[in-house]
Design a protein around this motif. Structure first.
Motif, PDB file in Angstrom:
ATOM      1  N   GLN A   1      -8.344   0.843  -4.494  1.00 34.94           N
ATOM      2  CA  GLN A   1      -7.626  -0.237  -4.071  1.00 34.94           C
ATOM      3  C   GLN A   1      -7.983  -0.850  -2.777  1.00 34.94           C
TER       4      GLN A   1
ATOM      5  N   LEU B   1       0.868  -1.185   0.078  1.00 31.13           N
ATOM      6  CA  LEU B   1       0.168  -0.203  -0.036  1.00 31.13           C
ATOM      7  C   LEU B   1       0.954   1.352   0.130  1.00 31.13           C
ATOM      8  N   SER B   2       0.482   2.296  -0.730  1.00 30.32           N
ATOM      9  CA  SER B   2       1.124   3.448  -0.587  1.00 30.32           C
ATOM     10  C   SER B   2       1.123   4.123   0.765  1.00 30.32           C
ATOM     11  N   ARG B   3       1.654   5.101   0.945  1.00 29.61           N
ATOM     12  CA  ARG B   3       1.379   5.806   2.262  1.00 29.61           C
ATOM     13  C   ARG B   3       0.139   6.598   2.345  1.00 29.61           C
ATOM     14  N   ALA B   4      -0.485   6.881   1.128  1.00 30.41           N
ATOM     15  CA  ALA B   4      -1.732   7.426   1.007  1.00 30.41           C
ATOM     16  C   ALA B   4      -2.701   6.218   1.482  1.00 30.41           C
ATOM     17  N   GLY B   5      -2.479   5.079   0.906  1.00 33.87           N
ATOM     18  CA  GLY B   5      -3.549   3.995   1.215  1.00 33.87           C
ATOM     19  C   GLY B   5      -3.312   3.630   2.752  1.00 33.87           C
TER      20      GLY B   5
ATOM     21  N   THR C   1      -5.063   6.468   4.598  1.00 34.31           N
ATOM     22  CA  THR C   1      -6.795   6.385   4.378  1.00 34.31           C
ATOM     23  C   THR C   1      -7.248   5.118   5.005  1.00 34.31           C
TER      24      THR C   1
ATOM     25  N   VAL D   1      -8.163  12.753  -1.095  1.00 36.41           N
ATOM     26  CA  VAL D   1      -7.770  11.432  -1.399  1.00 36.41           C
ATOM     27  C   VAL D   1      -8.172  11.103  -2.959  1.00 36.41           C
ATOM     28  N   SER D   2      -7.335  10.376  -3.534  1.00 39.70           N
ATOM     29  CA  SER D   2      -7.410  10.055  -4.897  1.00 39.70           C
ATOM     30  C   SER D   2      -8.486   8.946  -5.039  1.00 39.70           C
TER      31      SER D   2
ATOM     32  N   THR E   1      -6.901   5.470  -4.478  1.00 36.69           N
ATOM     33  CA  THR E   1      -6.598   5.098  -3.145  1.00 36.69           C
ATOM     34  C   THR E   1      -7.857   4.257  -2.562  1.00 36.69           C
TER      35      THR E   1
ATOM     36  N   ARG F   1      -6.651  13.837   6.980  1.00 37.74           N
ATOM     37  CA  ARG F   1      -5.419  13.597   6.444  1.00 37.74           C
ATOM     38  C   ARG F   1      -4.883  14.868   6.105  1.00 37.74           C
TER      39      ARG F   1
ATOM     40  N   ARG G   1     -15.610  10.547   2.297  1.00 35.90           N
ATOM     41  CA  ARG G   1     -14.376  10.986   1.623  1.00 35.90           C
ATOM     42  C   ARG G   1     -14.110  12.266   2.120  1.00 35.90           C
TER      43      ARG G   1
END
Length: 181
Positions: free
Chosen positions: A112, A75-79, A82, A105-106, A109, A101, A94
């Motif tokens: 996924q 997972l990315s840091r954003a993932g 989140t 939020v894309s 993300t 955060r 959202r």
């Protein structure tokens, strides 16, 4: 019968799903409790993750079954951020995730996390625009070995483990103590 149903199931089952396969009048919850007790201290244990039940390798023997090549999807840091917001603050919209955060939020993300089965859309809020909320799933609880969201580590636990000693982490973090949904 409950034991056989769980062994044959390709995924964890709820008590209601087990009850559908039993003769009328059977109490799957009582059977699950008896099975859980009878498997304590053995190589296989019966575990509950949220509302689902499954047999799992005992924690002290997992190392015997670990493969040398483990393909993991990182997972990315954003993932990760989140997922943490949804786990600790869910059900959350959202917009609320973005507020907590401090960044947008894309779409990818959340997609996924939903695709991995760790997050799912929850109920819509009864506010203008009726925004969708996001909540964690039983698969999330199962993945992290949690029985319920109340088992998530609290702020004191994270501090004791050294996770909040990093100067790049804002202090204090807006982490509420987890509640059982």
């Amino acid at each position: 019968m409950v034991e056989a149903i769980l062994f044959a199931a390709p995924e964890p089952l709820t008590a209601a799903q087990i009850a559908e396969r039993l003769p009328p009048g059977c109490d799957p919850r009582a059977a699950l409790d008896r099975l859980r007790r009878s498997y304590e201290g053995r190589g296989v244990t019966l575990v509950r993750a949220g509302s689902t039940w499954a047999f799992r390798t005992a924690p002290d023997l997992r190392h015997l079954l670990t493969r040398e090549v483990v393909e993991r999807r990182k997972l990315s840091r954003a993932g990760i951020e989140t997922l943490a917001v949804v786990a600790y603050h869910g059900p959350v919209t959202r917009t609320e995730i973005e507020e907590i955060r401090g960044v947008s939020v894309s779409r990818g993300t959340l997609d996924q996390l939903v695709e991995m089965g760790w997050v799912r859309p929850g109920r819509r809020r009864q506010t203008p625009g009726r925004p969708a909320t996001y909540v964690t799933t039983d698969a999330f609880l199962d993945q992290f070995g949690l029985e319920s969201a109340a088992d998530l580590p609290g702020l004191a636990d994270l501090r004791a483990a050294g996770f909040l000693g990093d100067p790049t982490v804002q202090d204090p973090l807006p982490l509420p103590e987890p509640e059982d949904p």
